[in-house]
Design a protein around this motif. Structure first.
Motif, PDB file in Angstrom:
ATOM      1  N   SER A   1      16.939   6.810  -9.051  1.00  0.00           N
ATOM      2  CA  SER A   1      16.662   6.422 -10.678  1.00  0.00           C
ATOM      3  C   SER A   1      15.632   4.786  -9.861  1.00  0.00           C
ATOM      4  O   SER A   1      15.029   4.428 -10.694  1.00  0.00           O
ATOM      5  CB  SER A   1      17.510   6.562 -11.364  1.00  0.00           C
ATOM      6  N   GLY A   2      16.890   4.146  -9.559  1.00  0.00           N
ATOM      7  CA  GLY A   2      16.825   2.585  -9.925  1.00  0.00           C
ATOM      8  C   GLY A   2      15.444   2.682  -9.081  1.00  0.00           C
ATOM      9  O   GLY A   2      14.149   1.577  -9.220  1.00  0.00           O
ATOM     10  N   ILE A   3      15.312   2.998  -7.891  1.00  0.00           N
ATOM     11  CA  ILE A   3      13.975   2.957  -7.108  1.00  0.00           C
ATOM     12  C   ILE A   3      12.388   3.612  -7.360  1.00  0.00           C
ATOM     13  O   ILE A   3      11.361   2.219  -8.126  1.00  0.00           O
ATOM     14  CB  ILE A   3      14.226   3.596  -5.116  1.00  0.00           C
ATOM     15  N   ALA A   4      12.780   4.404  -8.041  1.00  0.00           N
ATOM     16  CA  ALA A   4      11.767   5.150  -8.919  1.00  0.00           C
ATOM     17  C   ALA A   4      11.521   4.363  -9.771  1.00  0.00           C
ATOM     18  O   ALA A   4       9.663   4.375 -10.414  1.00  0.00           O
ATOM     19  CB  ALA A   4      12.032   6.768  -8.439  1.00  0.00           C
ATOM     20  N   TYR A   5      12.317   4.508 -10.428  1.00  0.00           N
ATOM     21  CA  TYR A   5      11.581   3.444 -11.527  1.00  0.00           C
ATOM     22  C   TYR A   5      10.901   2.154 -11.883  1.00  0.00           C
ATOM     23  O   TYR A   5      10.014   1.760 -12.064  1.00  0.00           O
ATOM     24  CB  TYR A   5      12.298   2.809 -13.180  1.00  0.00           C
TER      25      TYR A   5
ATOM     26  N   ILE B   1       2.556   6.022  -6.981  1.00  0.00           N
ATOM     27  CA  ILE B   1       3.676   6.513  -6.079  1.00  0.00           C
ATOM     28  C   ILE B   1       4.335   7.878  -6.573  1.00  0.00           C
ATOM     29  O   ILE B   1       4.760   7.844  -7.325  1.00  0.00           O
ATOM     30  CB  ILE B   1       4.290   5.286  -6.028  1.00  0.00           C
ATOM     31  N   THR B   2       4.524   8.177  -5.523  1.00  0.00           N
ATOM     32  CA  THR B   2       5.067   9.848  -5.293  1.00  0.00           C
ATOM     33  C   THR B   2       6.168   9.514  -5.441  1.00  0.00           C
ATOM     34  O   THR B   2       6.496   8.973  -3.662  1.00  0.00           O
ATOM     35  CB  THR B   2       4.149  11.051  -4.511  1.00  0.00           C
ATOM     36  N   ILE B   3       7.340  10.360  -5.527  1.00  0.00           N
ATOM     37  CA  ILE B   3       8.734   9.780  -5.687  1.00  0.00           C
ATOM     38  C   ILE B   3       9.968  11.515  -5.067  1.00  0.00           C
ATOM     39  O   ILE B   3       9.176  12.406  -5.830  1.00  0.00           O
ATOM     40  CB  ILE B   3       9.844   9.578  -6.688  1.00  0.00           C
ATOM     41  N   GLN B   4      10.135  11.314  -3.998  1.00  0.00           N
ATOM     42  CA  GLN B   4      10.677  12.660  -3.431  1.00  0.00           C
ATOM     43  C   GLN B   4      11.581  12.713  -3.115  1.00  0.00           C
ATOM     44  O   GLN B   4      12.602  11.515  -2.389  1.00  0.00           O
ATOM     45  CB  GLN B   4       9.667  12.812  -2.156  1.00  0.00           C
TER      46      GLN B   4
ATOM     47  N   GLU C   1       0.474  -0.990   0.269  1.00  0.00           N
ATOM     48  CA  GLU C   1       0.188  -0.202  -0.132  1.00  0.00           C
ATOM     49  C   GLU C   1       0.566   1.126   0.108  1.00  0.00           C
ATOM     50  O   GLU C   1       0.314   2.303  -0.093  1.00  0.00           O
ATOM     51  CB  GLU C   1      -0.888   0.112   1.257  1.00  0.00           C
ATOM     52  N   VAL C   2       1.955   0.648   0.044  1.00  0.00           N
ATOM     53  CA  VAL C   2       2.893   2.813   0.016  1.00  0.00           C
ATOM     54  C   VAL C   2       2.431   3.638  -1.372  1.00  0.00           C
ATOM     55  O   VAL C   2       2.082   2.921  -2.352  1.00  0.00           O
ATOM     56  CB  VAL C   2       4.954   1.968   0.006  1.00  0.00           C
ATOM     57  N   GLN C   3       2.514   4.484  -0.550  1.00  0.00           N
ATOM     58  CA  GLN C   3       1.846   6.022  -1.582  1.00  0.00           C
ATOM     59  C   GLN C   3       3.070   6.813  -2.125  1.00  0.00           C
ATOM     60  O   GLN C   3       2.749   7.658  -2.795  1.00  0.00           O
ATOM     61  CB  GLN C   3       0.875   6.407  -0.594  1.00  0.00           C
ATOM     62  N   GLU C   4       4.491   6.821  -1.132  1.00  0.00           N
ATOM     63  CA  GLU C   4       5.496   7.668  -1.000  1.00  0.00           C
ATOM     64  C   GLU C   4       6.471   6.847  -0.888  1.00  0.00           C
ATOM     65  O   GLU C   4       6.464   6.977   0.532  1.00  0.00           O
ATOM     66  CB  GLU C   4       4.521   9.420  -0.881  1.00  0.00           C
ATOM     67  N   LEU C   5       7.430   7.854  -1.402  1.00  0.00           N
ATOM     68  CA  LEU C   5       9.022   7.227  -1.123  1.00  0.00           C
ATOM     69  C   LEU C   5      10.251   8.549  -1.043  1.00  0.00           C
ATOM     70  O   LEU C   5       9.742   9.793  -1.734  1.00  0.00           O
ATOM     71  CB  LEU C   5       9.911   6.305  -2.299  1.00  0.00           C
TER      72      LEU C   5
ATOM     73  N   LYS D   1      24.972   9.402 -19.066  1.00  0.00           N
ATOM     74  CA  LYS D   1      24.254   8.695 -19.195  1.00  0.00           C
ATOM     75  C   LYS D   1      22.275   8.098 -19.064  1.00  0.00           C
ATOM     76  O   LYS D   1      21.968   8.763 -20.403  1.00  0.00           O
ATOM     77  CB  LYS D   1      24.908   7.394 -19.717  1.00  0.00           C
ATOM     78  N   TYR D   2      22.429   8.335 -17.854  1.00  0.00           N
ATOM     79  CA  TYR D   2      21.639   7.583 -17.464  1.00  0.00           C
ATOM     80  C   TYR D   2      20.622   8.160 -16.393  1.00  0.00           C
ATOM     81  O   TYR D   2      19.357   8.528 -15.976  1.00  0.00           O
ATOM     82  CB  TYR D   2      21.735   6.702 -16.940  1.00  0.00           C
ATOM     83  N   THR D   3      21.197   8.507 -15.883  1.00  0.00           N
ATOM     84  CA  THR D   3      20.224   9.201 -13.279  1.00  0.00           C
ATOM     85  C   THR D   3      20.222  10.575 -13.998  1.00  0.00           C
ATOM     86  O   THR D   3      18.698  10.704 -13.434  1.00  0.00           O
ATOM     87  CB  THR D   3      21.249   8.602 -12.726  1.00  0.00           C
ATOM     88  N   PHE D   4      20.922  11.560 -14.665  1.00  0.00           N
ATOM     89  CA  PHE D   4      20.020  12.771 -14.689  1.00  0.00           C
ATOM     90  C   PHE D   4      18.919  12.266 -15.598  1.00  0.00           C
ATOM     91  O   PHE D   4      17.929  12.590 -14.887  1.00  0.00           O
ATOM     92  CB  PHE D   4      21.114  13.557 -15.994  1.00  0.00           C
ATOM     93  N   SER D   5      18.937  11.836 -16.706  1.00  0.00           N
ATOM     94  CA  SER D   5      17.334  11.620 -17.054  1.00  0.00           C
ATOM     95  C   SER D   5      16.292  11.134 -16.663  1.00  0.00           C
ATOM     96  O   SER D   5      15.026  11.184 -16.755  1.00  0.00           O
ATOM     97  CB  SER D   5      17.531  11.350 -19.149  1.00  0.00           C
ATOM     98  N   LEU D   6      16.594   9.982 -15.856  1.00  0.00           N
ATOM     99  CA  LEU D   6      15.905   9.060 -15.005  1.00  0.00           C
ATOM    100  C   LEU D   6      14.889   9.321 -14.018  1.00  0.00           C
ATOM    101  O   LEU D   6      14.370   9.847 -14.040  1.00  0.00           O
ATOM    102  CB  LEU D   6      16.255   7.833 -14.998  1.00  0.00           C
ATOM    103  N   THR D   7      15.918  10.551 -13.055  1.00  0.00           N
ATOM    104  CA  THR D   7      15.567  11.079 -12.026  1.00  0.00           C
ATOM    105  C   THR D   7      14.805  11.770 -12.398  1.00  0.00           C
ATOM    106  O   THR D   7      13.396  12.565 -12.380  1.00  0.00           O
ATOM    107  CB  THR D   7      16.974  12.234 -11.291  1.00  0.00           C
ATOM    108  N   LYS D   8      15.534  13.045 -13.531  1.00  0.00           N
ATOM    109  CA  LYS D   8      13.762  14.635 -13.703  1.00  0.00           C
ATOM    110  C   LYS D   8      12.786  13.693 -14.980  1.00  0.00           C
ATOM    111  O   LYS D   8      11.915  14.153 -14.455  1.00  0.00           O
ATOM    112  CB  LYS D   8      14.431  14.704 -15.424  1.00  0.00           C
ATOM    113  N   LYS D   9      12.480  11.790 -15.483  1.00  0.00           N
ATOM    114  CA  LYS D   9      11.122  11.379 -15.662  1.00  0.00           C
ATOM    115  C   LYS D   9      10.847  10.963 -14.666  1.00  0.00           C
ATOM    116  O   LYS D   9       9.458  11.571 -14.639  1.00  0.00           O
ATOM    117  CB  LYS D   9      11.115  10.656 -16.488  1.00  0.00           C
ATOM    118  N   TYR D  10      11.482  10.209 -14.086  1.00  0.00           N
ATOM    119  CA  TYR D  10      10.071   9.609 -12.475  1.00  0.00           C
ATOM    120  C   TYR D  10      10.406  10.708 -10.873  1.00  0.00           C
ATOM    121  O   TYR D  10       9.477   9.887 -10.952  1.00  0.00           O
ATOM    122  CB  TYR D  10      10.839   8.495 -12.203  1.00  0.00           C
ATOM    123  N   MET D  11      11.144  11.650 -10.654  1.00  0.00           N
ATOM    124  CA  MET D  11      11.366  12.338  -9.621  1.00  0.00           C
ATOM    125  C   MET D  11      10.250  13.560  -9.584  1.00  0.00           C
ATOM    126  O   MET D  11       9.569  14.019 -10.203  1.00  0.00           O
ATOM    127  CB  MET D  11      12.197  12.794  -9.533  1.00  0.00           C
TER     128      MET D  11
END
Length: 319
Positions: free
Chosen positions: A186-190, A199-202, A171-175, A243-253
């Motif tokens: 990036s890993g957790i949010a993706y 689920i909300t990622i902060q 039932e988790v709603q926010e990280l 290559k990866y974490t900037f774009s993944l963080t931008k997309k999923y956070m």
């Protein structure tokens, strides 16, 4: 491995690292829940054998190497926790590890690296200097670089935390996740948003030298001078060729929040007082953030407590 992160790669990582990492507990924090008005849980990555979540990504990357690569040895650049993780895994597998660090890394972490039989090389005053030396060792000695965060195997390894959280608290709603180079977030949010998009990622980071936070504001990776902070594990740049974490963080956070040194300190003291655990400043950033909330609506919130590799001298100085 795929050219992008995938759920398949995260599940492969979970299987690959099973015998090295610990499936860490998710515990309910009665006091944080009472203070914030939400149902708050702590994902205790500080209970990993190396004292931090970094073990997951390092193990997944090193275990994915070929036999020839393992024979040549590995090297990494790290503010401490990733270097400790690389040294630990390398020692378990009989691989020689060289860890490049800046002169700002606390002595406690340097001692830990040396106890794990790693060759420790100090250079400069920031992680960018350590990174440059690391790649020089790759060119001159053929060592395999184990990146701290901007690597798909590393990101997938950290993503296994997301799988565990969903199993432990469906039932988790926010990280609430400490934010530095973005590999953990990036890993957790993706992983979580691929399964449960609502689920909300902060992300939470210190006010000083908040590289990812500022990079997202500017729209591209930036370089900031490192400053003294209780959350030293969150220091470091994103690299000129991220290559990866900037774009993944931008997309999923969903949001990025800055936290004061005072609230980081309060987070450390809170964990000692109410959960009888000593954690590092970076791990306390999320706790300090939730301590500021007073008008929650009962959401199920998980804070990732990232590590416990703290300088003992700093603990003695806390008020």
């Amino acid at each position: 491995m795929e050219n992008s992160i995938s759920l398949r790669s995260v599940f492969k990582a979970r299987q690959r690292i099973h015998d090295i990492i610990t499936e860490t507990p998710l515990v309910y924090s009665e006091q944080l829940s009472k203070e914030s008005g939400n149902q708050v849980y702590l994902k205790l990555e500080n209970l990993q054998p190396t004292g931090a979540f970094k073990l997951r990504g390092a193990a997944n990357k090193i275990l994915s190497l070929t036999s020839k690569e393992k024979q040549k040895g590995v090297t990494t650049f790290s503010t401490g926790n990733h270097g400790i993780a690389v040294a630990y895994v390398a020692k378990q597998l009989g691989i020689h590890a060289t860890v490049c660090i800046s002169n700002r890394v606390p002595e406690e972490k340097v001692n830990r690296l040396e106890r794990l039989d790693a060759t420790v090389v100090k250079v400069g005053e920031n992680q960018d200097d350590a990174e440059a030396l690391c790649y020089e060792l790759e060119r001159t000695k053929g060592l395999c670089v184990i990146k701290p965060f901007d690597d798909l195997h590393v990101i997938a390894g950290q993503g296994t935390i997301g799988l565990e959280i969903l199993q432990q608290l469906p039932e988790v709603q926010e990280l609430v996740i400490p934010l530095s180079g973005g590999g953990l977030l990036s890993g957790i949010a993706y992983t979580l948003k691929s399964i449960a998009p609502d689920i909300t990622i902060q992300g939470v980071t210190m006010e000083k030298s908040a590289v990812m936070h500022e990079s997202l504001k500017q729209g591209a990776p930036v370089v900031l001078k490192e400053s003294n902070t209780l959350a030293d594990s969150l220091l470091g740049g994103l690299g000129p060729d991220n290559k990866y974490t900037f774009s993944l963080t931008k997309k999923y956070m969903d949001s990025s929040v800055l936290i004061s040194e005072k609230m980081i300190e309060k987070g450390i003291v809170f964990m000692m007082e109410y959960h009888k655990m000593i954690i590092e400043g970076a791990a306390a950033a999320g706790i300090g953030r939730v301590m500021q909330e007073k008008d929650g609506d009962g959401r199920h919130v998980v804070i990732v407590v990232t590590g416990n590799n703290v300088d003992h001298q700093m603990i003695r100085q806390l008020g």
